[in-house]
Write an enzyme that holds these catalytic residues in place. Structure first.
Site, mmCIF file in Angstrom:
data_model
loop_
_atom_site.group_PDB
_atom_site.id
_atom_site.type_symbol
_atom_site.label_atom_id
_atom_site.label_comp_id
_atom_site.label_asym_id
_atom_site.label_seq_id
_atom_site.Cartn_x
_atom_site.Cartn_y
_atom_site.Cartn_z
ATOM 1 C CB ALA A 130 2.190 -34.702 4.959
ATOM 2 C CE LYS A 131 5.355 -38.988 11.100
ATOM 3 N NZ LYS A 131 5.137 -37.571 11.451
ATOM 4 N NE ARG A 132 -0.871 -36.508 2.577
ATOM 5 C CZ ARG A 132 -1.298 -35.820 3.626
ATOM 6 N NH1 ARG A 132 -0.935 -36.194 4.828
ATOM 7 N NH2 ARG A 132 -2.089 -34.787 3.486
#
Length: 281
Positions: free
Chosen positions: A98-100
């Site tokens: 999700a590369k938050r």
């Protein structure tokens, strides 16, 4: 909240038992079409269910790309929740791609969405972006430790645009990417058999001997298969750290669907080639 065994220990065991392969679940529109599926929630659900059925009982890690589910709104997220739960029930570890990345309470909320044991989307690990400063990840680091989960921090990514930030040199003479690796090494100090805080390092980057990849944590390595890297490239790219690499393959496996047997054969082939390359190094 019940604390699980740390992610690093669970990952090390899964890699030793099943091999280090990670299979991505990337249901983008063109791949759905290749499978003969409609670009809708029904197609998304069929695709995800088939991938989980085919490989969740044999690979170490499954990595769903959240964006391809989120684009369908709440019904797509519901499919993602079910896929995560079924994959974990079949024995695969789930890394949520999700590369938050954010600051303060917003980063804490992102962390709770994926790293809190009671969250519907609870995953074994989460990909995160540190480019608001590594310290901005502290809420995710803290919750991951508390819940026995892990993080994969973007450090040396394979996309060409990444270099303008990751290879930039700081005032102390160290590149930004190297700084991220140093932070992760500090997080993992003293952990056995493997720390829970890993880096994302592209398998397509070539010689990385100028970087210290020995972070005592896993190295998630996208780029095997369709992006051009092969299992045989891993020892050259990762050197002494190759034993901690989790090579990620998406299209190289997924293009063999929707036939379950063909998906399994492809995953088994990549797993065997990766194990051979790593063992021979």
């Amino acid at each position: 909240m019940t604390v699980m065994e740390p992610f690093g220990a669970r990952l090390r065991r899964a890699m030793d038992e099943r091999g280090p392969l990670c299979v991505g679940i990337d249901p983008h529109a063109s791949l759905l079409a290749e499978w003969g599926l409609n670009d809708d929630v029904a197609g998304l659900e069929r695709f995800s269910r088939t991938v989980v059925e085919a490989v969740a009982d044999r690979v170490a890690v499954l990595k769903p790309q959240s964006a391809f589910f989120e684009r369908f709104g709440s019904r797509g997220v519901a499919v993602l929740e079910k896929s995560v739960q079924e994959a974990r029930a079949a024995g695969a570890l789930v890394v949520m791609d999700a590369k938050r990345g954010d600051i303060g309470s917003t980063m804490a909320a992102y962390a709770e969405s994926f790293l809190h044991k009671d969250a519907p989307l609870f995953s074994d690990a989460l990909t995160v972006s540190p480019y608001l400063g590594y310290g901005s990840l502290k809420p995710a680091v803290d919750l991951a430790r508390e819940s026995g989960a892990g993080l994969f921090v973007l450090a040396l990514t394979s996309n060409p645009e990444g270099g303008e930030i990751q290879h930039a040199v700081r005032g102390d003479g160290r590149s930004v990417g190297a700084t991220m690796l140093a932070h992760l090494a500090a997080e993992n100090a003293g952990e056995e058999p493997l720390g829970s805080f890993g880096a994302v390092v592209g398998a397509t980057l070539g010689d990385l001997s100028t970087y210290d990849l020995g972070i005592n944590g896993p190295l998630l390595a996208p780029g095997i298969g369709a992006q051009g890297a092969t299992p045989a490239d891993l020892p050259r790219v990762f050197g002494a750290a190759v034993g901690d690499v989790v090579p990620s393959v998406s299209r190289g496996v997924l293009r063999h669907g929707p036939d379950v047997a063909a998906l399994r054969t492809a995953a088994d082939r990549f797993a065997a080639e990766i194990r051979t390359a790593v063992t021979a190094s």
